[in-house]
Motif scaffolding. Structure first.
Motif, PDB file in Angstrom:
ATOM      1  N   ASP A   1       0.822  -1.209   0.000  1.00 34.47           N
ATOM      2  CA  ASP A   1       0.000   0.000   0.000  1.00 34.47           C
ATOM      3  C   ASP A   1       0.857   1.260   0.000  1.00 34.47           C
ATOM      4  N   ALA A   2       1.890   1.255   0.863  1.00 39.07           N
ATOM      5  CA  ALA A   2       2.773   2.424   0.977  1.00 39.07           C
ATOM      6  C   ALA A   2       3.483   2.692  -0.349  1.00 39.07           C
ATOM      7  N   ILE A   3       3.869   1.620  -1.034  1.00 35.07           N
ATOM      8  CA  ILE A   3       4.550   1.760  -2.336  1.00 35.07           C
ATOM      9  C   ILE A   3       3.603   2.431  -3.339  1.00 35.07           C
ATOM     10  N   ASN A   4       2.378   1.958  -3.336  1.00 32.92           N
ATOM     11  CA  ASN A   4       1.406   2.515  -4.291  1.00 32.92           C
ATOM     12  C   ASN A   4       1.140   3.999  -4.015  1.00 32.92           C
ATOM     13  N   THR A   5       1.048   4.346  -2.724  1.00 35.04           N
ATOM     14  CA  THR A   5       0.797   5.741  -2.362  1.00 35.04           C
ATOM     15  C   THR A   5       1.965   6.631  -2.819  1.00 35.04           C
ATOM     16  N   LEU A   6       3.182   6.176  -2.534  1.00 31.95           N
ATOM     17  CA  LEU A   6       4.374   6.944  -2.899  1.00 31.95           C
ATOM     18  C   LEU A   6       4.474   7.107  -4.413  1.00 31.95           C
ATOM     19  N   SER A   7       4.187   6.022  -5.111  1.00 35.73           N
ATOM     20  CA  SER A   7       4.247   6.044  -6.573  1.00 35.73           C
ATOM     21  C   SER A   7       3.239   7.058  -7.131  1.00 35.73           C
ATOM     22  N   LYS A   8       2.059   7.073  -6.521  1.00 34.56           N
ATOM     23  CA  LYS A   8       1.015   8.014  -6.965  1.00 34.56           C
ATOM     24  C   LYS A   8       1.467   9.460  -6.737  1.00 34.56           C
TER      25      LYS A   8
ATOM     26  N   LEU B   1       7.657   6.786 -15.637  1.00 34.96           N
ATOM     27  CA  LEU B   1       7.930   5.392 -16.015  1.00 34.96           C
ATOM     28  C   LEU B   1       8.654   4.644 -14.898  1.00 34.96           C
ATOM     29  N   VAL B   2       9.647   5.300 -14.301  1.00 37.53           N
ATOM     30  CA  VAL B   2      10.434   4.628 -13.251  1.00 37.53           C
ATOM     31  C   VAL B   2       9.529   4.333 -12.042  1.00 37.53           C
ATOM     32  N   ALA B   3       8.690   5.337 -11.688  1.00 39.15           N
ATOM     33  CA  ALA B   3       7.789   5.112 -10.545  1.00 39.15           C
ATOM     34  C   ALA B   3       6.844   3.949 -10.839  1.00 39.15           C
ATOM     35  N   LYS B   4       6.363   3.889 -12.085  1.00 37.20           N
ATOM     36  CA  LYS B   4       5.442   2.807 -12.471  1.00 37.20           C
ATOM     37  C   LYS B   4       6.169   1.460 -12.406  1.00 37.20           C
ATOM     38  N   ASN B   5       7.405   1.442 -12.913  1.00 38.71           N
ATOM     39  CA  ASN B   5       8.174   0.184 -12.874  1.00 38.71           C
ATOM     40  C   ASN B   5       8.383  -0.288 -11.434  1.00 38.71           C
ATOM     41  N   LEU B   6       8.704   0.664 -10.550  1.00 39.44           N
ATOM     42  CA  LEU B   6       8.927   0.292  -9.134  1.00 39.44           C
ATOM     43  C   LEU B   6       7.617  -0.217  -8.517  1.00 39.44           C
ATOM     44  N   GLU B   7       6.528   0.441  -8.878  1.00 35.23           N
ATOM     45  CA  GLU B   7       5.234   0.010  -8.332  1.00 35.23           C
ATOM     46  C   GLU B   7       4.902  -1.406  -8.806  1.00 35.23           C
TER      47      GLU B   7
END
Lengths: 222, 250
Positions: A154-161, A186-192
């Motif tokens: 969840d935290a990853i998704n929030t940060l990515s957003k 793109l990088v944030a999406k890849n990490l997510e």
């Protein structure tokens, strides 16, 4: 006959762990290359990806052989199925590391946003930690730990957003940032996505231990 | 729905207790597999279902086995009629040393069917059900012992079906057969469950997992675990079951 089978299962386990280390290393290097603008390091990640692909093929081949020759049941079957499914997730994580490395090469020399890169660095540290934790949970066959790791997604998704929204805001303010900023997205999406694959592996660890196929964080899976 | 219900069954051979407090349903139109290491009591139990253990000297039984609502161990139970209702097929094919036709006609004739046309029809119907009609229809006078092992076993199944049983017991019916004959028998057994209730004792774990709906795992005369076959072979509840079916002991 059983001893031989046990040895084969143990070696499967080792191959999977080795593949996990390769993927962990690729993710670490790709993010580092992006943050430090290191094209050479990024190129290394791209060049070394074949090792991850080969590890996946080797694991799948070994799993097929074990199923055909040993006709495993119960927890033996679950061990093999877990490796077979989780190694596909690991390989995809490797592909996302390659995508991040490609962004590094593409974005080099373009105008950048230091505070966004700091955020991406923070996100990458969290994702990398999850990757390491999930590999540990697999080795320890700890389904409780797997459930906890999946919750952290969840935290990853929030940060990515957040990175997504802020990058767009910055790009609106300064159009010179569009090319560099697109790669932040793109990088944030890849990490997510790597985080999503961590969740998938958590699901397989739960299957391995309980025989139940769980769907964790289904709302985040695209 | 339960076709046979076993309740608190204890069986002794002299002083040796071979079965301990067995409670088990055998569901109608399903295949129930009995698995377990040699000497665990699975064959003893299957033989209790048509009272074949009555023939063993010193064998005593307590508890009950109900077929539908009738206790087969009640004094008034007609054993001949019971064995008509509960057919049995053994590990070694054991056709009578006579023609294929006479093997199948034997049961109906002992139950008083003399009309040739009716017997002819029964022979054909039984051989068809046992998936061997096409192979033997042109030579029904041939001695059944001259057939291959796999064919002999299907003749034995046809012979059991000829008296129109409700339950068919199979004690390791394919362990003396080659893989192709085994596959034919397995296919046949799956086809039979729409009309019959089947119980199969097998040492072949893959066979149990391939064909049965329910599996009971036996150890030292006790049922350790009984469940849907897919559960037993993917995620059994008891460690002993897991250890046995994955080859850790037995």
């Amino acid at each position: 006959m059983r001893r031989n089978f046990e040895e084969e299962l143990t070696s499967l386990h080792h191959y999977f762990s080795e593949m996990g280390l390769l993927v962990d290393e690729a993710i670490g290097k790709s993010v580092k290359s992006f943050i430090t603008h290191d094209r050479e390091l990024a190129q290394k990640v791209i060049d070394q990806d074949y090792k991850i692909n080969e590890a996946e093929l080797l694991l799948e081949k070994k799993c097929f052989e074990l199923i055909a020759l040993q006709q495993p049941v119960t927890s033996d079957l679950r061990r093999i199925v877990t490796v077979m499914k989780a190694c596909v997730d690991l390989e995809r994580m490797g592909d996302h590391a390659v995508s991040i490395a490609k962004s590094t090469i593409r974005v080099k020399g373009k105008e950048r946003i230091p505070q966004m890169e700091e955020k991406i660095d923070g996100l990458s540290i969290k994702v990398k930690m999850l990757v390491q934790l999930v590999l540990e949970a697999y080795l320890e066959r700890d389904d409780q730990k797997a459930r906890k790791i999946a919750e952290s997604d969840d935290a990853i998704n929030t940060l990515s957003k957040e990175i997504f929204e802020q990058s767009i805001k910055e790009m609106r303010k300064n159009t010179n940032l569009v090319i560099g900023g697109t790669d932040y997205l793109l990088v944030a999406k890849n990490l997510e996505r790597i985080g999503d694959y961590v969740t998938n592996i958590c699901e397989w660890i739960i299957y391995l231990e309980t025989g139940k196929i769980a769907e964790l964080n289904s709302k985040h899976i695209n | 729905m339960s076709k046979v219900t076993i309740k608190e069954l204890n069986l002794f051979y002299g002083k040796f207790q071979a079965l301990h407090n067995i409670n088990l349903p055998i569901l109608k139109n399903e295949i129930t597999a009995f698995i377990g290491p040699s000497g665990c009591g699975k064959s003893t139990l299957i033989k209790s279902l048509n009272r074949m253990n009555d023939l063993v000297e010193g064998c005593t039984i307590s508890g009950e086995v109900k077929m539908d609502d009738e206790n087969i161990y009640a004094k008034e139970c007609n054993i001949n009629l019971l064995r008509k209702r509960v057919g049995m097929v053994f590990q070694q094919p054991n056709p009578f040393p006579m023609s294929i036709y006479d093997n199948i006609a034997y049961g109906p004739r002992t139950h008083g069917i003399k009309n040739k046309q009716i017997v002819d029809e029964l022979v054909e119907k039984s051989l068809r059900k046992a998936a061997i009609w096409e192979e033997v229809k042109d030579d029904l006078k041939k001695n059944a012992l001259s057939l291959s092992g796999g064919q002999q076993q299907r003749i034995c199944i046809a012979r059991a079906l000829a008296v129109d049983p409700e339950v068919l017991l199979m004690d390791e019916p394919t362990s003396a057969l080659d893989p192709i004959s085994t596959a034919k028998i397995e296919e046949l057994v799956i086809g039979l469950k729409k009309d019959y209730t089947l119980v199969i004792v097998t040492h072949n774990m893959q066979q149990a997992s391939r064909i049965s709906d329910k599996t009971a795992f036996f150890l030292n005369g006790k049922i350790i675990e009984y469940d849907e076959t897919r559960k037993i072979f993917t995620n059994p509840k008891k460690q002993e079951t897991e250890d046995y079916i994955s080859g850790r002991f037995g």
